[in-house]
Scaffold this motif. Structure first.
Motif, mmCIF file in Angstrom:
data_model
loop_
_atom_site.group_PDB
_atom_site.id
_atom_site.type_symbol
_atom_site.label_atom_id
_atom_site.label_comp_id
_atom_site.label_asym_id
_atom_site.label_seq_id
_atom_site.Cartn_x
_atom_site.Cartn_y
_atom_site.Cartn_z
ATOM 1 N N LEU A 37 0.820 -1.291 0.021
ATOM 2 C CA LEU A 37 0.171 -0.049 0.237
ATOM 3 C C LEU A 37 0.852 1.317 0.225
ATOM 4 N N CYS A 38 0.339 2.482 -0.410
ATOM 5 C CA CYS A 38 1.083 3.688 -0.596
ATOM 6 C C CYS A 38 1.404 4.340 0.937
ATOM 7 N N PHE A 39 0.791 3.948 2.088
ATOM 8 C CA PHE A 39 1.049 4.707 3.143
ATOM 9 C C PHE A 39 2.358 4.551 3.882
ATOM 10 N N LEU A 40 3.116 3.129 3.477
ATOM 11 C CA LEU A 40 4.449 3.065 4.268
ATOM 12 C C LEU A 40 5.355 4.140 3.586
ATOM 13 N N GLU A 41 5.412 4.422 2.271
ATOM 14 C CA GLU A 41 6.069 5.320 1.659
ATOM 15 C C GLU A 41 5.611 6.767 2.054
ATOM 16 N N GLN A 42 4.271 7.017 2.119
ATOM 17 C CA GLN A 42 4.095 8.547 2.500
ATOM 18 C C GLN A 42 4.099 8.999 3.972
ATOM 19 N N VAL A 43 3.820 7.901 4.590
ATOM 20 C CA VAL A 43 3.907 8.603 6.217
ATOM 21 C C VAL A 43 4.883 7.713 6.952
ATOM 22 N N GLY A 44 5.491 6.696 6.478
ATOM 23 C CA GLY A 44 6.571 5.791 7.439
ATOM 24 C C GLY A 44 5.578 4.717 8.110
ATOM 25 N N ARG A 45 6.569 3.941 8.677
ATOM 26 C CA ARG A 45 6.047 2.816 9.313
ATOM 27 C C ARG A 45 5.720 3.127 10.786
ATOM 28 N N PRO A 46 4.423 2.723 11.266
ATOM 29 C CA PRO A 46 4.121 3.215 12.610
ATOM 30 C C PRO A 46 4.915 2.070 13.652
ATOM 31 N N ASP A 47 4.979 2.489 14.738
ATOM 32 C CA ASP A 47 5.350 2.003 16.020
ATOM 33 C C ASP A 47 5.216 0.464 16.026
ATOM 34 N N GLU A 48 6.104 -0.382 16.215
ATOM 35 C CA GLU A 48 5.557 -1.749 16.403
ATOM 36 C C GLU A 48 4.633 -2.096 17.493
ATOM 37 N N LYS A 49 4.543 -1.236 18.685
ATOM 38 C CA LYS A 49 3.760 -1.381 19.635
ATOM 39 C C LYS A 49 2.516 -1.215 19.148
ATOM 40 N N ALA A 50 2.292 -0.354 18.107
ATOM 41 C CA ALA A 50 0.948 0.359 17.726
ATOM 42 C C ALA A 50 0.282 -0.980 17.090
#
Length: 67
Positions: A37-50
């Motif tokens: 999906l495009c979100f990883l590139e656009q906003v980055g990876r979320p915290d693993e805990k989240a």
């Protein structure tokens, strides 16, 4: 129409629909971490805990058959 973020476009719409189908409703952190999906590139990876907390969340539709 107001967009959720300045970078939001048709690709983000498409990714949101695919992400809901693939990962489930309101699994936003899981969708953000999906490289398809495009979100990883656009906003980055979320915290693993989240991501982990989201995966432990309850399934809102799992008890429908029990009613």
């Amino acid at each position: 129409m107001e967009v959720p973020a300045d970078w939001w476009d048709e690709e983000a719409d498409k990714s949101l629909l695919i992400g809901v189908f693939k990962h489930g409703y309101e699994k936003y952190n899981t969708m953000r971490a999906d490289p398809a999906l495009c979100f990883l590139e656009q906003v980055g990876r979320p915290d693993e805990k989240a991501i982990a907390a989201e995966q432990r969340g309850t399934d809102n539709f799992g008890d429908i058959g029990d009613r």
